[in-house]
Design a protein around this motif. Structure first.
Motif, PDB file in Angstrom:
ATOM      1  N   HIS A 185      41.155  47.326  36.689  1.00  0.00           N
ATOM      2  CA  HIS A 185      41.803  46.249  35.923  1.00  0.00           C
ATOM      3  C   HIS A 185      42.679  45.364  36.809  1.00  0.00           C
ATOM      4  N   ARG A 186      42.099  44.907  37.924  1.00  0.00           N
ATOM      5  CA  ARG A 186      42.857  44.011  38.805  1.00  0.00           C
ATOM      6  C   ARG A 186      41.888  43.163  39.630  1.00  0.00           C
ATOM      7  N   TRP A 187      42.449  42.085  40.188  1.00  0.00           N
ATOM      8  CA  TRP A 187      41.685  41.203  41.060  1.00  0.00           C
ATOM      9  C   TRP A 187      41.765  41.704  42.497  1.00  0.00           C
ATOM     10  N   ASN A 188      40.612  41.827  43.146  1.00  0.00           N
ATOM     11  CA  ASN A 188      40.563  42.203  44.564  1.00  0.00           C
ATOM     12  C   ASN A 188      40.242  40.971  45.404  1.00  0.00           C
ATOM     13  N   GLU A 189      40.991  40.801  46.484  1.00  0.00           N
ATOM     14  CA  GLU A 189      40.695  39.691  47.393  1.00  0.00           C
ATOM     15  C   GLU A 189      39.444  40.022  48.197  1.00  0.00           C
ATOM     16  N   PHE A 190      38.435  39.158  48.091  1.00  0.00           N
ATOM     17  CA  PHE A 190      37.155  39.372  48.761  1.00  0.00           C
ATOM     18  C   PHE A 190      37.091  38.634  50.095  1.00  0.00           C
ATOM     19  N   TRP A 191      37.767  37.483  50.175  1.00  0.00           N
ATOM     20  CA  TRP A 191      37.777  36.639  51.375  1.00  0.00           C
ATOM     21  C   TRP A 191      38.949  35.682  51.259  1.00  0.00           C
TER      22      TRP A 191
END
Length: 699
Positions: free
Chosen positions: A268-274
């Motif tokens: 339930h969170r946003w992951n930084e991909f780039w």
């Protein structure tokens, strides 16, 4: 605190923490509205539109957010700079058919502000892509869309960049802060000064850039794809994932970061991909002009390009390079026509020239690209690009900024111009003089040197023989002069069509009506047949077709209709005559029935267009300029008036190699026509040779 004010605060708090939805369809039509506390949901329940307040703010805004993400994440805000401070907001379609946002005082805080034709009703629809569109119900034509007016977020398959039809340059701007969605200082937009590339700005200062098109792979990272678009309608890019079910977004943060996020539903969170800029060398101009930045160098990331040295050795010693950068070394050798050459720089981010810019040359081989750069003393670097089946060329002029070591095989090699001394020095450094090529050179020299006297005598004999030859007038007009004449004629016709106080159609443009002064500047003459059109008039018609056969457009020769596109046709014939040195009415041994237009078209479709070039300029012409000129000429003489460009488009295509030119369709008057054939279809007499038949009539 009085009871009424307390009640308002309690109602607002209830709406903030317990939003409810009484409108769950994806479409809003006339006589319907969305009030604060109501939301509109897309068909597949991917996105919602409604009213919200940021984390620590009591202001209210209209926005779009992900419906399937538990953490409310905004992707678009309508009234980002005009909030209201109560729950009275209403979104509706007004009598003009526009979406309008009102507050409690019935003030319009935001509107789509488009023109709706007639009395047709409109509807607003929230698509599952996250795009809010306003459509005309009778034909489903999109009148307005939120994707054309992004805030800080780019969604999958959402175009960012220039829409050539509307003139919109779609860009991202950060929020002012986490609590204020107003327009911030960080901007991510397409920069058109050089080759198309995107810049991230902090205020007015460049902070990071992507690098120019077109050479990077269509893969940004792993399974993220980037689609670059460059055609008559668009100059933009969009991104997407292989798996469309993955929820992603690209955001410009107010700290100056461009970030790609992926939603992790399990956590339930946003992951930084780039993200970018990420490393020291990602920052624009980290090492200054004429330098290269290497983030892996733990001692000092900055070094000068071959042929350059630190502008301030002391500052460089103190590990400070960005303010001053590098300058040409003091070898004393000229960088123009003095046996200079290029040093190859592999796997680097291509430079940016902020002052003088670049030139993009299409359909040019590596060797031709190199020689073209050598011929121009201002050219400081070049690269040869593989774009599909074509090999193209990119030149830089003046300062070279923001070169970064990438260690990526997808990056092309950059060739930096150096003088003869630095060329020799770098040749020794990158392989040594007695390498394979050096040993071969020694063998060749041992054979050639004894023969030098004989070669010299032969050269002198040939040169003296050439000096004895009635140079022709055509040979005095090299390609550079001819191209200058073409540009001058185009500018003159453009003035008549658009810049003059009156719109003038010449009707008798031909080579004999183009005069040249002592400096070979062209002047358009003989306005005896010219006609004036009204300001709002596009074309006119005459019963008496007068002019010169071979230069008249088909719609004028046959039907008497003339317009600016009639002059464009005549210009196309003139252009082809200048390139070929032949008249349109001339004969061709292989095909006596063909006109010059037909002959050029036949060679064009056989990919032999250069065969038409005047033999007297074979040694002076620039291949890409000649091919471009022939292509423009064929575009001008197309049969359908709608297919021909106007003179403004012609001039732009002549001036810049960055313009994408369409392929020409089959032109008019490919085959020769007799005077009897022409008179049988025309409504009046016309001349069939170089003699002009002039009728004097009142305008």
């Amino acid at each position: 605190m009085n009871s009424n004010k307390l009640l308002k605060i309690l109602i607002l708090a209830f709406l903030l923490f317990f939003p409810f939805s009484s409108s769950s369809t994806e479409t809003l039509i006339q006589n319907q509205s969305i009030k604060d506390g109501q939301i509109l949901i897309s068909k597949e329940k991917n996105f919602s539109i409604g009213f919200f307040s940021p984390a620590n703010s009591s202001y209210r805004y209209l926005g779009i957010w992900f419906a399937k993400v538990k953490e409310q994440t905004l992707v678009w805000v309508a009234n980002r700079n005009d909030p209201f401070n109560d729950s009275s907001g209403v979104l509706s379609i007004n009598q003009d058919g526009n979406l309008v946002l009102h507050d409690s005082f019935n003030r319009s805080l935001w509107s789509t502000n488009v023109s709706v034709q007639g009395q047709a009703s409109t509807a607003a629809q929230l698509l599952d892509s996250g795009n809010l569109v306003l459509v005309q119900e009778n034909n489903k034509k999109v009148l307005w869309q939120s994707f054309d007016y992004p805030t800080d977020t780019l969604l999958p398959n959402m175009s960012l960049g220039l829409n050539r039809r509307t003139g919109l340059n779609r860009l991202l701007t950060s929020w002012k802060s986490r609590d204020d969605p107003g327009t911030g200082d960080c901007i991510y937009k397409l920069n058109l000064i050089e080759a198309p590339q995107f810049f991230l700005y902090k205020g007015l200062i460049p902070y990071w850039r992507t690098g120019p098109w077109p050479w990077r792979s269509s893969t940004l990272k792993s399974n993220v794809k980037v689609n670059y678009i460059n055609n008559g309608d668009e100059l933009s890019y969009k991104y997407f994932f292989d798996d469309s079910a993955i929820i992603t977004r690209i955001v410009v943060d107010n700290s100056g970061l461009l970030q790609l996020f992926v939603w992790n539903d399990g956590e339930h969170r946003w992951n930084e991909f780039w993200s970018a800029p990420k490393y020291r060398c990602d920052k624009y101009g980290q090492c200054g002009a004429y330098s290269i930045c290497n983030s892996d160098d733990i001692d000092f990331e900055c070094s000068c390009l071959p042929g350059y040295e630190p502008k301030s050795p002391r500052q460089w010693y103190l590990r400070e390079g960005s303010e001053l950068g590098c300058v040409r070394n003091k070898s004393g050798l000229s960088m123009c026509g003095n046996e200079e050459g290029f040093v190859k720089m592999e796997r680097v981010k291509a430079p940016f020239s902020p002052v003088t810019g670049h030139m993009y040359l299409s359909m040019m081989s590596y060797e031709a690209c190199k020689q073209a750069c050598l011929r121009n003393c201002s050219c400081t670097a070049f690269t040869s690009l593989k774009d599909g089946k074509e090999t193209n060329c990119l030149h830089w002029y003046g300062e070279l900024m923001d070169i970064e070591m990438h260690y990526d095989e997808r990056d092309p090699s950059i060739y930096v111009r150096v003088d003869a001394a630095d060329l020799a020095k770098n040749t020794m450094k990158f392989g040594g003089f007695l390498g394979n090529k050096g040993r071969l050179a020694l063998v060749v020299m041992s054979i050639v040197v004894p023969l030098l006297p004989m070669i010299l005598l032969a050269h002198l004999w040939i040169r003296n023989k050439k000096k004895m030859r009635d140079p022709t007038k055509s040979s005095s007009l090299n390609w550079s002069k001819r191209f200058k004449i073409i540009i001058g004629i185009a500018r003159g016709i453009l003035y008549l069509h658009y810049d003059s106080r009156l719109r003038i159609i010449h009707r008798d443009l031909k080579t004999s009506n183009i005069l040249l002064d002592d400096e070979m500047n062209p002047k358009i003459s003989d306005f005896g047949l010219a006609r004036i059109l009204k300001e709002d008039q596009i074309q006119d018609k005459t019963k008496r077709v007068v002019g010169t056969y071979g230069y008249m457009s088909p719609e004028y020769a046959v039907f008497g209709k003339f317009s600016t596109k009639s002059d464009v046709f005549s210009f196309g014939v003139i252009l082809l005559e200048i390139v070929s040195g032949k008249k349109n009415s001339g004969s061709y041994m292989e095909h006596p029935s063909l006109t010059l237009i037909g002959h050029v078209w036949e060679l064009w479709i056989e990919d032999k267009a250069l065969d038409i070039v005047d033999s007297s300029i074979n040694e002076s012409y620039v291949t890409h300029e000649v091919l471009r000129s022939i292509q423009i000429g064929l575009l001008c003489v197309q049969e359908d008036v709608r297919d021909r460009p106007d003179m403004l488009e012609v001039l732009l295509m002549l001036y810049t190699d960055a313009t994408t030119i369409p392929s020409p369709k089959q032109p008019a008057f490919i085959f020769r026509t007799t005077s009897n054939d022409l008179k049988s279809v025309a409504e009046g007499p016309c001349s069939i040779n170089e003699v002009t038949l002039t009728n004097i009539e009142a305008r």
